[in-house]
Write a protein that holds these residues in place. Structure first.
Motif, PDB file in Angstrom:
ATOM      1  N   LYS A   1       0.826  -1.211   0.000  1.00 36.50           N
ATOM      2  CA  LYS A   1       0.000   0.000   0.000  1.00 36.50           C
ATOM      3  C   LYS A   1       0.857   1.257   0.000  1.00 36.50           C
ATOM      4  O   LYS A   1       0.507   2.242  -0.633  1.00 36.50           O
ATOM      5  N   GLU A   2       1.966   1.236   0.708  1.00 32.86           N
ATOM      6  CA  GLU A   2       2.862   2.391   0.795  1.00 32.86           C
ATOM      7  C   GLU A   2       4.304   1.884   0.843  1.00 32.86           C
ATOM      8  O   GLU A   2       4.779   1.439   1.883  1.00 32.86           O
ATOM      9  N   PRO A   3       5.024   1.926  -0.305  1.00 30.25           N
ATOM     10  CA  PRO A   3       6.376   1.369  -0.363  1.00 30.25           C
ATOM     11  C   PRO A   3       7.358   1.968   0.629  1.00 30.25           C
ATOM     12  O   PRO A   3       8.350   1.337   0.976  1.00 30.25           O
ATOM     13  N   ASN A   4       7.100   3.209   1.088  1.00 26.72           N
ATOM     14  CA  ASN A   4       8.006   3.841   2.045  1.00 26.72           C
ATOM     15  C   ASN A   4       7.594   3.577   3.496  1.00 26.72           C
ATOM     16  O   ASN A   4       8.117   4.208   4.418  1.00 26.72           O
ATOM     17  N   TYR A   5       6.684   2.648   3.699  1.00 27.55           N
ATOM     18  CA  TYR A   5       6.172   2.329   5.033  1.00 27.55           C
ATOM     19  C   TYR A   5       7.291   1.974   5.998  1.00 27.55           C
ATOM     20  O   TYR A   5       7.270   2.360   7.175  1.00 27.55           O
ATOM     21  N   TRP A   6       8.305   1.262   5.513  1.00 29.21           N
ATOM     22  CA  TRP A   6       9.398   0.790   6.376  1.00 29.21           C
ATOM     23  C   TRP A   6      10.158   1.955   7.021  1.00 29.21           C
ATOM     24  O   TRP A   6      10.746   1.797   8.099  1.00 29.21           O
ATOM     25  N   GLU A   7      10.152   3.131   6.375  1.00 31.80           N
ATOM     26  CA  GLU A   7      10.920   4.267   6.876  1.00 31.80           C
ATOM     27  C   GLU A   7      10.385   4.795   8.213  1.00 31.80           C
ATOM     28  O   GLU A   7      11.079   5.532   8.911  1.00 31.80           O
ATOM     29  N   THR A   8       9.162   4.439   8.552  1.00 37.51           N
ATOM     30  CA  THR A   8       8.571   4.907   9.808  1.00 37.51           C
ATOM     31  C   THR A   8       8.953   4.020  10.988  1.00 37.51           C
ATOM     32  O   THR A   8       8.470   4.236  12.109  1.00 37.51           O
ATOM     33  N   CYS A   9       9.802   3.018  10.750  1.00 40.77           N
ATOM     34  CA  CYS A   9      10.217   2.082  11.808  1.00 40.77           C
ATOM     35  C   CYS A   9       9.002   1.487  12.538  1.00 40.77           C
ATOM     36  O   CYS A   9       8.919   1.521  13.772  1.00 40.77           O
ATOM     37  N   PRO A  10       8.032   0.945  11.803  1.00 44.76           N
ATOM     38  CA  PRO A  10       6.786   0.511  12.434  1.00 44.76           C
ATOM     39  C   PRO A  10       6.946  -0.793  13.214  1.00 44.76           C
ATOM     40  O   PRO A  10       7.772  -1.643  12.882  1.00 44.76           O
ATOM     41  N   GLU A  11       6.147  -0.949  14.267  1.00 48.00           N
ATOM     42  CA  GLU A  11       6.032  -2.208  14.995  1.00 48.00           C
ATOM     43  C   GLU A  11       4.566  -2.633  14.961  1.00 48.00           C
ATOM     44  O   GLU A  11       3.676  -1.841  15.285  1.00 48.00           O
ATOM     45  N   LEU A  12       4.327  -3.859  14.564  1.00 46.59           N
ATOM     46  CA  LEU A  12       2.965  -4.378  14.457  1.00 46.59           C
ATOM     47  C   LEU A  12       2.698  -5.371  15.576  1.00 46.59           C
ATOM     48  O   LEU A  12       3.535  -6.219  15.874  1.00 46.59           O
ATOM     49  N   LYS A  13       1.515  -5.282  16.191  1.00 44.97           N
ATOM     50  CA  LYS A  13       1.096  -6.226  17.225  1.00 44.97           C
ATOM     51  C   LYS A  13      -0.344  -6.615  16.960  1.00 44.97           C
ATOM     52  O   LYS A  13      -1.183  -5.761  16.647  1.00 44.97           O
ATOM     53  N   LYS A  14      -0.633  -7.918  17.089  1.00 44.56           N
ATOM     54  CA  LYS A  14      -2.010  -8.349  16.874  1.00 44.56           C
ATOM     55  C   LYS A  14      -2.258  -9.688  17.541  1.00 44.56           C
ATOM     56  O   LYS A  14      -1.402 -10.581  17.496  1.00 44.56           O
ATOM     57  N   THR A  15      -3.436  -9.844  18.172  1.00 43.61           N
ATOM     58  CA  THR A  15      -3.888 -11.119  18.731  1.00 43.61           C
ATOM     59  C   THR A  15      -4.816 -11.764  17.715  1.00 43.61           C
ATOM     60  O   THR A  15      -5.770 -11.132  17.235  1.00 43.61           O
ATOM     61  N   LEU A  16      -4.541 -13.026  17.403  1.00 41.08           N
ATOM     62  CA  LEU A  16      -5.271 -13.704  16.342  1.00 41.08           C
ATOM     63  C   LEU A  16      -6.305 -14.698  16.865  1.00 41.08           C
ATOM     64  O   LEU A  16      -7.381 -14.846  16.298  1.00 41.08           O
ATOM     65  N   GLY A  17      -5.971 -15.432  17.950  1.00 40.55           N
ATOM     66  CA  GLY A  17      -6.831 -16.518  18.418  1.00 40.55           C
ATOM     67  C   GLY A  17      -7.797 -16.074  19.500  1.00 40.55           C
ATOM     68  O   GLY A  17      -7.896 -14.899  19.862  1.00 40.55           O
ATOM     69  N   SER A  18      -8.527 -17.077  20.060  1.00 41.62           N
ATOM     70  CA  SER A  18      -9.470 -16.814  21.141  1.00 41.62           C
ATOM     71  C   SER A  18      -8.741 -16.817  22.477  1.00 41.62           C
ATOM     72  O   SER A  18      -7.574 -17.188  22.574  1.00 41.62           O
ATOM     73  N   SER A  19      -9.477 -16.419  23.538  1.00 43.04           N
ATOM     74  CA  SER A  19      -8.869 -16.394  24.868  1.00 43.04           C
ATOM     75  C   SER A  19      -8.524 -17.796  25.350  1.00 43.04           C
ATOM     76  O   SER A  19      -7.605 -17.992  26.134  1.00 43.04           O
ATOM     77  N   GLY A  20      -9.288 -18.813  24.861  1.00 40.60           N
ATOM     78  CA  GLY A  20      -8.989 -20.174  25.271  1.00 40.60           C
ATOM     79  C   GLY A  20      -7.732 -20.712  24.624  1.00 40.60           C
ATOM     80  O   GLY A  20      -7.043 -21.560  25.194  1.00 40.60           O
ATOM     81  N   SER A  21      -7.424 -20.251  23.412  1.00 40.33           N
ATOM     82  CA  SER A  21      -6.214 -20.694  22.718  1.00 40.33           C
ATOM     83  C   SER A  21      -5.610 -19.492  22.003  1.00 40.33           C
ATOM     84  O   SER A  21      -5.693 -19.361  20.781  1.00 40.33           O
ATOM     85  N   PRO A  22      -5.009 -18.565  22.743  1.00 42.28           N
ATOM     86  CA  PRO A  22      -4.553 -17.300  22.160  1.00 42.28           C
ATOM     87  C   PRO A  22      -3.358 -17.479  21.225  1.00 42.28           C
ATOM     88  O   PRO A  22      -2.475 -18.285  21.475  1.00 42.28           O
ATOM     89  N   GLU A  23      -3.371 -16.726  20.122  1.00 41.88           N
ATOM     90  CA  GLU A  23      -2.246 -16.638  19.199  1.00 41.88           C
ATOM     91  C   GLU A  23      -2.020 -15.162  18.934  1.00 41.88           C
ATOM     92  O   GLU A  23      -2.970 -14.383  18.835  1.00 41.88           O
TER      93      GLU A  23
END
Length: 546
Positions: free
Chosen positions: A75-97
């Motif tokens: 989406k934005e080729p210069n995205y890396w220049e912002t030194c981004p950190e991504l965090k996300k929870t994928l699973g449920s509370s019973g089996s969190p990922e």
């Protein structure tokens, strides 16, 4: 008195009843031990299976983090220049990922030593510069976690991904075909869209001649004609430049030992690379330009640091007007109900850059550009881009200097047809007296010279792309020599354009092309869209972290 034998046997059996009980207890004990062992083994297998599942889920969570980062880059080729950190929870509370993605500092940066990505110095802190495979790449680390907390349940996996961008901006010079665009002269049949090995010898061949320099990586899908001392690539570099000439270099109209190309490459020769097909047009940019930054008809743009001065009849009746810098860094100039300007005819008759041309191209999506820029910008045209003055970044004091590595201001110039260097002509009448006395008379001759506004030894700091046609100089056959055409950036064109003629009575320019290292990792806004090029993962390494 005698005792009965039968009674004696029964008595003995009755005396052994304790032994039977011992046997029974022993059998029960062994059975219990076996059951305990089986349960223990089964429980261990369950734990191992659960850990293995968490292990796999953690890996896939990390892979999802890499994919999420890659999507942001698309989406934005210069995205890396912002030194981004991504965090996300994928699973449920019973089996969190979950995953956490963070950029990694360069192991071999251009200068200094960094412990993390720094937004004030993204190029220095992130971009690798050592090793032919790793040069101009950056790395990210994705950590995936799965399962509840606890030594036998939770699992974490790490993946390190290395990104590299592919496209014409990897080269200071790119051509698909090394002959002149057949639309610009009376080309014999078979010249269009043919490589050197397939087209007739009567096609217009353009050569590299003595004094030409291509200072950076180069690629052509065609063969390259050379006569004289020509330098390709840069010497004395840690990572050698690539010079890819897929149809191989060859001597053209050279006598004796005048064929002297110098390849500053790892093996001292040119190599063969993958075929690169230029985009058919820059029309995809119309999907991204904002309404306020789209203009119709011939337009003049003067860059003034962080402001832009526009002259366009449909906007301000031809009076210069300052406009805000485009929010997304993109300007597009399109036709106003078509374009009736016949460039090929003017090119052949050397009548370009006259008042006649401007009136004829009034409705054309053509843009004239010059000045200094302090922010990233891409200027694209449905027809031609005409460079009518030097173009420099504000970060340098004078032409010829190298922009600071942390300067993110890059400029893209994209034309559907031609990117042209402004070169008008003028006719000068010179008269002299011939003869003596009464027989003396004035004899006048007309000479064509470089017109007002011609550029001598110009510097152009930009990434240049002519999708269908060429990068060339107007009226290159006439006038006098104009020195060197200095391009600091990158040039990509479908057909090779002519910029001058050498030898006695030479005209136009010698080539002095220098690669802007920033373009390998930091293209101008939306420049990748018409190129169909993007960041891609070239290597992944993984290892368990728990």
């Amino acid at each position: 008195m005698r005792v009965s034998t039968e009674n004696s046997a029964v008595a003995r059996l009755r005396n052994e009843d304790g032994f039977t009980m011992l046997v029974t207890l022993g059998v029960l004990l062994v059975s219990g031990l076996l059951l305990t062992a089986a349960f223990t083994a089964s429980s261990g297998d369950i734990q191992l299976s659960h850990h293995s599942t968490n292990h796999s889920q953690a890996y896939y969570a990390a892979a999802a983090g890499i994919q999420a980062f890659e999507n942001e880059l698309q989406k934005e080729p210069n995205y890396w220049e912002t030194c981004p950190e991504l965090k996300k929870t994928l699973g449920s509370s019973g089996s969190p990922e979950s995953y956490i993605v963070k950029p990694l500092p360069a192991e071999n940066p251009t200068s200094g030593k960094f412990t993390r990505c720094e937004t004030s110095k993204p190029f220095q802190s992130m971009i690798e510069k050592a090793g032919s495979a790793a040069a101009d790449t950056f790395r990210i680390e994705a950590t995936g976690e799965a399962g509840n907390s606890g030594p036998t349940q939770a699992s974490a996996q790490k993946i390190i991904a290395t990104f590299k961008v592919d496209g014409f901006l990897n080269y200071v010079y790119f051509t698909h075909y090394e002959d002149e665009d057949p639309e610009l002269y009376s080309a014999p049949s078979g010249c269009a869209e043919k490589y050197y090995s397939e087209r007739p010898s009567t096609c217009s061949t353009i050569i590299f001649t003595s004094g030409d320099s291509v200072n950076g990586p180069m690629h052509t899908d065609d063969a390259a004609a050379i006569c004289g001392e020509v330098s390709f690539g840069r010497s004395g570099r840690t990572v050698d430049d690539v010079v890819e000439i897929n149809g191989k270099p060859y001597a053209y109209n050279c006598s004796g030992g005048s064929y002297k190309p110098k390849f500053n490459t790892a093996n001292g020769e040119s190599t063969i690379g993958a075929e690169l097909l230029p985009p058919e047009s820059d029309s995809s940019l119309t999907q991204y330009v904002l309404p306020a930054d789209e203009f119709t008809g011939v337009t003049h743009i003067a860059l003034e640091g962080e402001t832009i001065k526009i002259t366009n009849k449909s906007v301000n009746k031809g009076a210069p007007e300052s406009i805000a810098w485009p929010e997304n860094g993109l300007i597009y100039v399109k036709n106003n109900k078509g374009c009736g300007f016949n460039f090929g005819e003017h090119y052949a008759n050397e009548t370009l850059d006259t008042s006649t041309e401007e009136s004829e191209e009034a409705t054309c999506g053509t843009v004239y550009v010059s000045g200094r820029y302090a922010k990233p910008l891409t200027i694209a045209a449905e027809e031609d881009v005409i460079i009518d003055g030097e173009i420099l970044p504000s970060a340098i004091l004078k032409a010829g200097e190298t922009p600071p590595a942390n300067d993110v201001a890059t400029l893209g110039l994209i034309a559907n047809d031609y990117v042209r260097i402004y070169h008008p002509l003028e006719e000068v009448e010179k008269c002299s007296s011939q003869g003596f006395g009464k027989s003396a008379k004035q004899v006048c001759t007309t000479t064509t010279v470089n017109g007002k506004g011609s550029l001598t030894n110009p510097w152009i700091y930009a990434a240049i792309l002519a999708t269908k046609s060429s990068f060339l100089v107007d009226n290159y056959k006439s006038g006098t020599e104009l020195g060197h055409l200095n391009v600091y950036g990158a040039i990509a064109q479908n057909y090779r354009g002519i910029v001058g003629q050498s030898g006695s009575g030479g005209t136009g320019y010698l080539k002095e092309y220098k690669y802007d290292e920033r373009l390998a990792v930091d293209e101008p806004p939306y420049f990748l869209q018409p190129l169909n090029a993007e960041w891609r993962v070239i290597r992944e390494t993984s290892g368990s972290s728990g």
